[in-house]
Scaffold this motif. Sequence first.
Motif, PDB file in Angstrom:
ATOM      1  N   GLN A 254      43.787  22.231   3.643  1.00 47.07           N
ATOM      2  CA  GLN A 254      45.005  23.608   3.768  1.00 47.07           C
ATOM      3  C   GLN A 254      44.453  24.068   5.628  1.00 47.07           C
ATOM      4  OE1 GLN A 254      44.967  25.800   0.988  1.00 47.07           O
ATOM      5  NE2 GLN A 254      46.005  24.572  -0.505  1.00 47.07           N
ATOM      6  N   GLY A 255      43.367  24.638   5.214  1.00 43.91           N
ATOM      7  CA  GLY A 255      42.944  25.204   6.954  1.00 43.91           C
ATOM      8  C   GLY A 255      43.459  24.353   8.146  1.00 43.91           C
ATOM      9  N   ILE A 256      42.972  23.378   7.941  1.00 44.26           N
ATOM     10  CA  ILE A 256      43.665  21.996   8.614  1.00 44.26           C
ATOM     11  C   ILE A 256      44.926  22.244   9.124  1.00 44.26           C
ATOM     12  CG2 ILE A 256      42.874  20.381  10.340  1.00 44.26           C
ATOM     13  CD1 ILE A 256      40.670  21.576   9.833  1.00 44.26           C
ATOM     14  N   THR A 257      45.745  21.925   7.817  1.00 46.31           N
ATOM     15  CA  THR A 257      47.085  21.746   8.346  1.00 46.31           C
ATOM     16  C   THR A 257      47.892  23.043   9.097  1.00 46.31           C
ATOM     17  OG1 THR A 257      47.037  20.244   6.110  1.00 46.31           O
ATOM     18  CG2 THR A 257      48.902  21.109   6.965  1.00 46.31           C
ATOM     19  N   GLN A 258      47.166  24.159   8.099  1.00 45.14           N
ATOM     20  CA  GLN A 258      48.008  25.875   8.432  1.00 45.14           C
ATOM     21  C   GLN A 258      47.495  25.886   9.840  1.00 45.14           C
ATOM     22  OE1 GLN A 258      49.288  28.480   7.009  1.00 45.14           O
ATOM     23  NE2 GLN A 258      50.238  26.873   5.723  1.00 45.14           N
ATOM     24  N   PHE A 259      46.291  25.835  10.511  1.00 44.53           N
ATOM     25  CA  PHE A 259      46.302  25.355  12.087  1.00 44.53           C
ATOM     26  C   PHE A 259      46.383  24.802  12.712  1.00 44.53           C
ATOM     27  CE2 PHE A 259      44.104  25.712  15.781  1.00 44.53           C
ATOM     28  CZ  PHE A 259      43.114  26.253  16.118  1.00 44.53           C
ATOM     29  N   ARG A 260      46.814  23.110  12.226  1.00 45.69           N
ATOM     30  CA  ARG A 260      48.015  22.604  13.405  1.00 45.69           C
ATOM     31  C   ARG A 260      49.409  23.486  13.261  1.00 45.69           C
ATOM     32  NH1 ARG A 260      46.665  21.655  17.089  1.00 45.69           N
ATOM     33  NH2 ARG A 260      48.300  19.309  17.024  1.00 45.69           N
TER      34      ARG A 260
ATOM     35  N   MET B 288      35.499  26.232   5.232  1.00 47.62           N
ATOM     36  CA  MET B 288      35.089  28.209   5.660  1.00 47.62           C
ATOM     37  C   MET B 288      36.152  28.864   4.224  1.00 47.62           C
ATOM     38  SD  MET B 288      35.354  28.662   9.308  1.00 47.62           S
ATOM     39  CE  MET B 288      36.852  27.951   9.709  1.00 47.62           C
ATOM     40  N   PRO B 289      35.340  29.929   4.050  1.00 47.68           N
ATOM     41  CA  PRO B 289      36.261  31.339   3.335  1.00 47.68           C
ATOM     42  C   PRO B 289      37.665  31.209   3.924  1.00 47.68           C
ATOM     43  CG  PRO B 289      33.937  30.997   3.772  1.00 47.68           C
ATOM     44  CD  PRO B 289      34.007  30.762   4.370  1.00 47.68           C
ATOM     45  N   GLY B 290      38.649  31.091   2.952  1.00 49.39           N
ATOM     46  CA  GLY B 290      39.784  31.704   3.543  1.00 49.39           C
ATOM     47  C   GLY B 290      41.175  29.559   2.736  1.00 49.39           C
ATOM     48  N   PHE B 291      40.638  29.235   2.798  1.00 44.80           N
ATOM     49  CA  PHE B 291      41.632  27.868   2.373  1.00 44.80           C
ATOM     50  C   PHE B 291      40.917  26.738   1.698  1.00 44.80           C
ATOM     51  CE2 PHE B 291      44.546  29.539   5.587  1.00 44.80           C
ATOM     52  CZ  PHE B 291      45.693  29.573   5.036  1.00 44.80           C
ATOM     53  N   ALA B 292      41.342  26.099   1.409  1.00 51.29           N
ATOM     54  CA  ALA B 292      40.424  25.164   0.341  1.00 51.29           C
ATOM     55  C   ALA B 292      41.327  24.102   0.790  1.00 51.29           C
ATOM     56  CB  ALA B 292      41.079  26.066  -1.318  1.00 51.29           C
TER      57      ALA B 292
ATOM     58  N   TYR C 147      38.306  31.518   7.940  1.00 51.34           N
ATOM     59  CA  TYR C 147      39.782  31.077   8.644  1.00 51.34           C
ATOM     60  C   TYR C 147      40.333  31.643   9.143  1.00 51.34           C
ATOM     61  CZ  TYR C 147      39.405  25.607   7.097  1.00 51.34           C
ATOM     62  OH  TYR C 147      39.045  24.632   7.634  1.00 51.34           O
ATOM     63  N   PRO C 148      40.490  33.021   8.390  1.00 51.14           N
ATOM     64  CA  PRO C 148      41.543  34.255   9.378  1.00 51.14           C
ATOM     65  C   PRO C 148      40.999  34.742  10.482  1.00 51.14           C
ATOM     66  CG  PRO C 148      40.735  34.247   6.825  1.00 51.14           C
ATOM     67  CD  PRO C 148      39.773  33.114   6.465  1.00 51.14           C
ATOM     68  N   SER C 149      39.462  34.732  10.599  1.00 55.94           N
ATOM     69  CA  SER C 149      38.652  34.439  12.194  1.00 55.94           C
ATOM     70  C   SER C 149      39.359  33.912  12.745  1.00 55.94           C
ATOM     71  CB  SER C 149      37.274  34.965  11.859  1.00 55.94           C
ATOM     72  OG  SER C 149      36.661  34.086  11.423  1.00 55.94           O
TER      73      SER C 149
ATOM     74  N   GLU D 262      44.783  13.143  10.111  1.00 60.67           N
ATOM     75  CA  GLU D 262      46.136  13.522   9.065  1.00 60.67           C
ATOM     76  C   GLU D 262      47.030  14.750   9.218  1.00 60.67           C
ATOM     77  OE1 GLU D 262      49.144  12.062   4.653  1.00 60.67           O
ATOM     78  OE2 GLU D 262      47.169  11.642   5.243  1.00 60.67           O
ATOM     79  N   ALA D 263      45.975  15.712   9.060  1.00 60.58           N
ATOM     80  CA  ALA D 263      46.439  16.621   9.170  1.00 60.58           C
ATOM     81  C   ALA D 263      46.797  17.658  10.064  1.00 60.58           C
ATOM     82  CB  ALA D 263      45.341  17.697   8.312  1.00 60.58           C
ATOM     83  N   GLY D 264      46.722  16.483  11.482  1.00 59.25           N
ATOM     84  CA  GLY D 264      46.868  16.356  12.898  1.00 59.25           C
ATOM     85  C   GLY D 264      45.374  17.301  13.420  1.00 59.25           C
ATOM     86  N   ALA D 265      44.395  16.925  13.119  1.00 58.84           N
ATOM     87  CA  ALA D 265      43.116  17.647  13.445  1.00 58.84           C
ATOM     88  C   ALA D 265      42.849  16.091  14.932  1.00 58.84           C
ATOM     89  CB  ALA D 265      41.727  16.871  13.075  1.00 58.84           C
ATOM     90  N   LEU D 266      42.279  16.130  15.945  1.00 58.44           N
ATOM     91  CA  LEU D 266      42.696  15.105  16.864  1.00 58.44           C
ATOM     92  C   LEU D 266      41.057  14.082  17.268  1.00 58.44           C
ATOM     93  CD1 LEU D 266      44.203  16.564  20.092  1.00 58.44           C
ATOM     94  CD2 LEU D 266      45.245  14.993  18.040  1.00 58.44           C
ATOM     95  N   GLY D 267      40.586  15.023  16.059  1.00 65.09           N
ATOM     96  CA  GLY D 267      38.265  14.148  16.120  1.00 65.09           C
ATOM     97  C   GLY D 267      38.281  14.273  14.878  1.00 65.09           C
TER      98      GLY D 267
END
Length: 212
Positions: free
Chosen positions: A64-70, A57-61, A35-37, A95-100
Amino acid sequence: MKTLLADDHPLMREGVRQVLSQLTPPVEIIDAHDYPSLFAQAALHADLDLALVDLNMPGFAGMQGITQFRSRFPEIPLVVLSASESAHDMRSALEAGALGFIPKAASTAVMLAALRQVLAGDLYVPASLGDSYCSPHTGAAACAALQHCGLTARQLEVARLLAQGCANKAIAGMLAMSESTVKVHIAAIFRAFGVTNRTEAVLEIQRLMQKP
């Protein structure tokens, strides 16, 4: 077309590269392994057309990573690619904002069709969710809550896509109707909820969908 491919397994990234090579126009792929990269590369490349992201992936559980990216990069379409085939994970990602959401077990044909659908401005819902997918927040109970507001079946379909953040063009494509017809349905939804703009309508739809 520029795609950010994030997966912590190099062999998986190589396999997905082979699939992406079948898309047109040709795809320029930028790799990330955690997630950091992922965040760093997204910040460096403002012209990304798509982010294809492994869920775990490493960085978020969890999500959380998907939510942070969106939250950080709302303008970049994001599709989750995951080993999980859990309906709960699929719903949570949408729900977290992924389009697929594409299971890694999916065939090359399914993956390509899903990516083309998202790149065309549509939402890709895995076939395994089928008709059970009403919205990012709930299932049949939430659909019933909307129906009780006086929406027709067609307006209900438009409402749930509106709540997912779909643009009028995408809604028109998914429901096989003209954009002008979509606008008519949205105007009816505004009247049903007593709101005057899209943001207020989405908030009201989501509030109803989240009712127990």
